[in-house]
Design a protein around this motif. Structure first.
Motif, PDB file in Angstrom:
ATOM      1  N   TYR A 101      28.598 -23.263  48.912  1.00  0.00           N
ATOM      2  CA  TYR A 101      27.616 -22.286  48.433  1.00  0.00           C
ATOM      3  C   TYR A 101      27.042 -22.708  47.083  1.00  0.00           C
ATOM      4  O   TYR A 101      25.856 -22.500  46.809  1.00  0.00           O
ATOM      5  N   MET A 102      27.853 -23.308  46.249  1.00  0.00           N
ATOM      6  CA  MET A 102      27.375 -23.738  44.939  1.00  0.00           C
ATOM      7  C   MET A 102      26.319 -24.833  45.061  1.00  0.00           C
ATOM      8  O   MET A 102      25.433 -24.951  44.212  1.00  0.00           O
ATOM      9  N   THR A 103      26.390 -25.650  46.107  1.00  0.00           N
ATOM     10  CA  THR A 103      25.402 -26.724  46.280  1.00  0.00           C
ATOM     11  C   THR A 103      24.073 -26.212  46.823  1.00  0.00           C
ATOM     12  O   THR A 103      23.054 -26.880  46.678  1.00  0.00           O
ATOM     13  N   TYR A 104      24.067 -25.027  47.436  1.00  0.00           N
ATOM     14  CA  TYR A 104      22.833 -24.536  48.057  1.00  0.00           C
ATOM     15  C   TYR A 104      21.729 -24.308  47.029  1.00  0.00           C
ATOM     16  O   TYR A 104      20.542 -24.491  47.331  1.00  0.00           O
ATOM     17  N   SER A 105      22.086 -23.904  45.815  1.00  0.00           N
ATOM     18  CA  SER A 105      21.056 -23.681  44.796  1.00  0.00           C
ATOM     19  C   SER A 105      20.355 -24.986  44.448  1.00  0.00           C
ATOM     20  O   SER A 105      19.132 -25.008  44.239  1.00  0.00           O
ATOM     21  N   TYR A 106      21.111 -26.094  44.408  1.00  0.00           N
ATOM     22  CA  TYR A 106      20.504 -27.394  44.130  1.00  0.00           C
ATOM     23  C   TYR A 106      19.628 -27.834  45.310  1.00  0.00           C
ATOM     24  O   TYR A 106      18.574 -28.453  45.109  1.00  0.00           O
ATOM     25  N   MET A 107      20.052 -27.514  46.517  1.00  0.00           N
ATOM     26  CA  MET A 107      19.248 -27.848  47.690  1.00  0.00           C
ATOM     27  C   MET A 107      17.914 -27.116  47.659  1.00  0.00           C
ATOM     28  O   MET A 107      16.867 -27.696  47.956  1.00  0.00           O
ATOM     29  N   ILE A 108      17.959 -25.846  47.287  1.00  0.00           N
ATOM     30  CA  ILE A 108      16.720 -25.059  47.197  1.00  0.00           C
ATOM     31  C   ILE A 108      15.790 -25.669  46.157  1.00  0.00           C
ATOM     32  O   ILE A 108      14.585 -25.842  46.403  1.00  0.00           O
ATOM     33  N   ASP A 109      16.334 -26.004  44.989  1.00  0.00           N
ATOM     34  CA  ASP A 109      15.520 -26.613  43.933  1.00  0.00           C
ATOM     35  C   ASP A 109      14.900 -27.923  44.400  1.00  0.00           C
ATOM     36  O   ASP A 109      13.737 -28.224  44.101  1.00  0.00           O
ATOM     37  N   GLU A 151       6.045 -25.691  59.911  1.00  0.00           N
ATOM     38  CA  GLU A 151       6.356 -27.108  60.114  1.00  0.00           C
ATOM     39  C   GLU A 151       7.539 -27.530  59.245  1.00  0.00           C
ATOM     40  O   GLU A 151       8.409 -28.290  59.689  1.00  0.00           O
ATOM     41  N   LEU A 152       7.568 -27.049  58.025  1.00  0.00           N
ATOM     42  CA  LEU A 152       8.663 -27.342  57.105  1.00  0.00           C
ATOM     43  C   LEU A 152       9.993 -26.888  57.698  1.00  0.00           C
ATOM     44  O   LEU A 152      11.002 -27.612  57.666  1.00  0.00           O
ATOM     45  N   TYR A 153       9.984 -25.714  58.273  1.00  0.00           N
ATOM     46  CA  TYR A 153      11.210 -25.143  58.823  1.00  0.00           C
ATOM     47  C   TYR A 153      11.648 -25.857  60.092  1.00  0.00           C
ATOM     48  O   TYR A 153      12.797 -26.284  60.220  1.00  0.00           O
ATOM     49  N   GLN A 154      10.717 -26.017  61.040  1.00  0.00           N
ATOM     50  CA  GLN A 154      11.070 -26.558  62.350  1.00  0.00           C
ATOM     51  C   GLN A 154      11.439 -28.035  62.302  1.00  0.00           C
ATOM     52  O   GLN A 154      12.309 -28.495  63.050  1.00  0.00           O
ATOM     53  N   SER A 155      10.802 -28.802  61.422  1.00  0.00           N
ATOM     54  CA  SER A 155      11.031 -30.251  61.406  1.00  0.00           C
ATOM     55  C   SER A 155      12.219 -30.671  60.551  1.00  0.00           C
ATOM     56  O   SER A 155      12.824 -31.705  60.803  1.00  0.00           O
ATOM     57  N   VAL A 156      12.567 -29.881  59.546  1.00  0.00           N
ATOM     58  CA  VAL A 156      13.602 -30.312  58.599  1.00  0.00           C
ATOM     59  C   VAL A 156      14.675 -29.246  58.379  1.00  0.00           C
ATOM     60  O   VAL A 156      15.856 -29.484  58.606  1.00  0.00           O
ATOM     61  N   LEU A 157      14.268 -28.067  57.956  1.00  0.00           N
ATOM     62  CA  LEU A 157      15.221 -27.100  57.409  1.00  0.00           C
ATOM     63  C   LEU A 157      16.067 -26.396  58.458  1.00  0.00           C
ATOM     64  O   LEU A 157      17.131 -25.860  58.135  1.00  0.00           O
ATOM     65  N   VAL A 158      15.628 -26.401  59.706  1.00  0.00           N
ATOM     66  CA  VAL A 158      16.350 -25.666  60.740  1.00  0.00           C
ATOM     67  C   VAL A 158      17.770 -26.188  60.936  1.00  0.00           C
ATOM     68  O   VAL A 158      18.667 -25.451  61.355  1.00  0.00           O
ATOM     69  N   GLU A 159      17.997 -27.444  60.600  1.00  0.00           N
ATOM     70  CA  GLU A 159      19.321 -28.046  60.775  1.00  0.00           C
ATOM     71  C   GLU A 159      20.156 -28.043  59.490  1.00  0.00           C
ATOM     72  O   GLU A 159      21.218 -28.660  59.441  1.00  0.00           O
ATOM     73  N   THR A 160      19.693 -27.377  58.464  1.00  0.00           N
ATOM     74  CA  THR A 160      20.409 -27.346  57.192  1.00  0.00           C
ATOM     75  C   THR A 160      21.003 -25.964  56.942  1.00  0.00           C
ATOM     76  O   THR A 160      20.617 -24.982  57.592  1.00  0.00           O
ATOM     77  N   PRO A 161      21.934 -25.850  55.988  1.00  0.00           N
ATOM     78  CA  PRO A 161      22.486 -24.529  55.652  1.00  0.00           C
ATOM     79  C   PRO A 161      21.452 -23.570  55.074  1.00  0.00           C
ATOM     80  O   PRO A 161      21.705 -22.367  54.989  1.00  0.00           O
ATOM     81  N   LEU A 162      20.282 -24.102  54.671  1.00  0.00           N
ATOM     82  CA  LEU A 162      19.249 -23.245  54.091  1.00  0.00           C
ATOM     83  C   LEU A 162      18.427 -22.510  55.144  1.00  0.00           C
ATOM     84  O   LEU A 162      17.653 -21.624  54.802  1.00  0.00           O
TER      85      LEU A 162
END
Length: 357
Positions: A101-109, A151-162
């Motif tokens: 969970y602590m790494t998710y903030s860096y992922m968002i940034d 497109e951002l969601y379907q191509s990349v983010l859908v497979e991430t914890p975000l």
């Protein structure tokens, strides 16, 4: 055996070693004396020598001269990353999920950095180099070719914890500056609420300590969102939707913030929380950003440091893992700030570190 004794025993079986490591790391943070020595440095080589006498050791010994502030920033950040990775590699559940969970903030940034940089036609390799190592994930480079949120969601983010945090943003259309800021704050709101719920599921004392830490983070974001929304196209309704739905300001304070129209009304919304209210002392609508050393943001950082230091007064909980890396992150900011001042030959009175421990 008492309930407390049993809790202490089982916590130490799983996490006692790593808590000892974290407390050892915390003892190695720079002291007031260390900062005083760094403030007296005439050049970056002097700063390197002073840091070599601390727990940073010879982390800059292999760097070619002259040193640059970017190198110091990168290498000091890497010490944080190395320590985090060591703790993470030795953690078991639920600590490993807590650290995730602590790494998710860096992922968002990192995600926001990449899509903002792409919008402004920045070099992809430069953007990837600027991403925080704790927030890197596979397929990050594909973010640089997305043209809309779907497109951002379907191509990349859908497979991430975000992915769960971005679902609420799919209605956004074009990736322009305003929408990107709305996405940033919407995603961060969802993340903070999720992290808060997870920390509460861990039971006391972790739950009560993390509630205090995350509530302040939620309140700080609500205040900053409000102040940054003035003279923009962000409506009061949109602003209200970006506030995390927990914290000491929620719901009465955030209700007032959503209707605030100037700096003084933001301060009034914080009136029932004295430590927040007094952070505004000495500021007005005309001078909120005029003095770096006494800026409102620096006061937020100082209060954050105070809360994270207090975390170490209790044992047998997961909050010190969160607090140590927050303190370490602030220490890295302090070192970079001093490096910039020294590199620009700023007079010593301008080298006052905004937040020390």
């Amino acid at each position: 055996m008492s309930v407390l004794g049993s809790e202490m025993l089982f916590f130490n079986v799983q996490n006692g070693y790593l808590e000892g490591i974290i407390r050892g790391y915390k003892a190695g943070l720079l002291t007031q004396s260390n900062y005083s020595n760094l403030q007296q440095c005439d050049n970056l080589e002097d700063l390197r020598m002073q840091l070599s006498a601390t727990d940073y050791g010879n982390f800059l010994s292999n760097e070619t001269l002259p040193l640059s502030t970017s190198t110091i920033s990168q290498k000091s950040s890497q010490t944080l990353v190395d320590e985090f990775n060591y703790v993470k590699s030795n953690a078991s559940e639920p600590l490993s999920t807590f650290l995730d969970y602590m790494t998710y903030s860096y992922m968002i940034d990192n995600v926001i950095l990449l899509i903002t940089g792409t919008l402004h036609e920045r070099d992809t390799h430069e953007l990837l180099d600027r991403c925080h190592p704790l927030g890197k994930f596979d397929a990050m480079s594909a973010l640089c070719v997305a043209t809309n949120v779907e497109e951002l969601y379907q191509s990349v983010l859908v497979e991430t914890p975000l992915a769960p945090y971005f679902r609420s943003c799919l209605s956004a259309s074009d990736l322009d500056d305003l929408n990107i800021e709305i996405i940033r704050n919407s995603v961060y709101k969802a993340y903070l609420e999720d992290f808060y719920d997870f920390s509460q599921s861990l039971g006391d004392p972790t739950a009560s300590i993390m509630a205090k830490l995350l509530s302040f983070e939620a309140d700080r974001r609500s205040i900053n969102i409000t102040l940054n929304s003035f003279n923009t196209e962000l409506t009061k309704e949109m602003r209200n939707s970006l506030y995390p739905q927990f914290g000491r300001l929620y719901p009465a304070g955030t209700y007032a913030l959503a209707r605030a129209e100037d700096f003084d009304q933001v301060r009034a919304a914080c009136e029932f929380i004295p430590e927040y209210y007094h952070m505004f002392d000495g500021f007005s609508s005309n001078n909120t950003d005029s003095d770096h050393n006494n800026s409102l943001e620096d006061r937020f950082f100082a209060h954050d440091v105070l809360l994270n230091k207090e975390t170490f007064l209790q044992q047998f909980n997961y909050a010190p893992f969160y607090s140590y890396f927050k303190l370490k992150e602030q220490e890295v900011r302090n070192i970079v700030w001093l490096s910039e001042c020294i590199a620009q030959s700023a007079p010593q009175e301008r080298r006052a570190v905004p937040t020390i421990f």
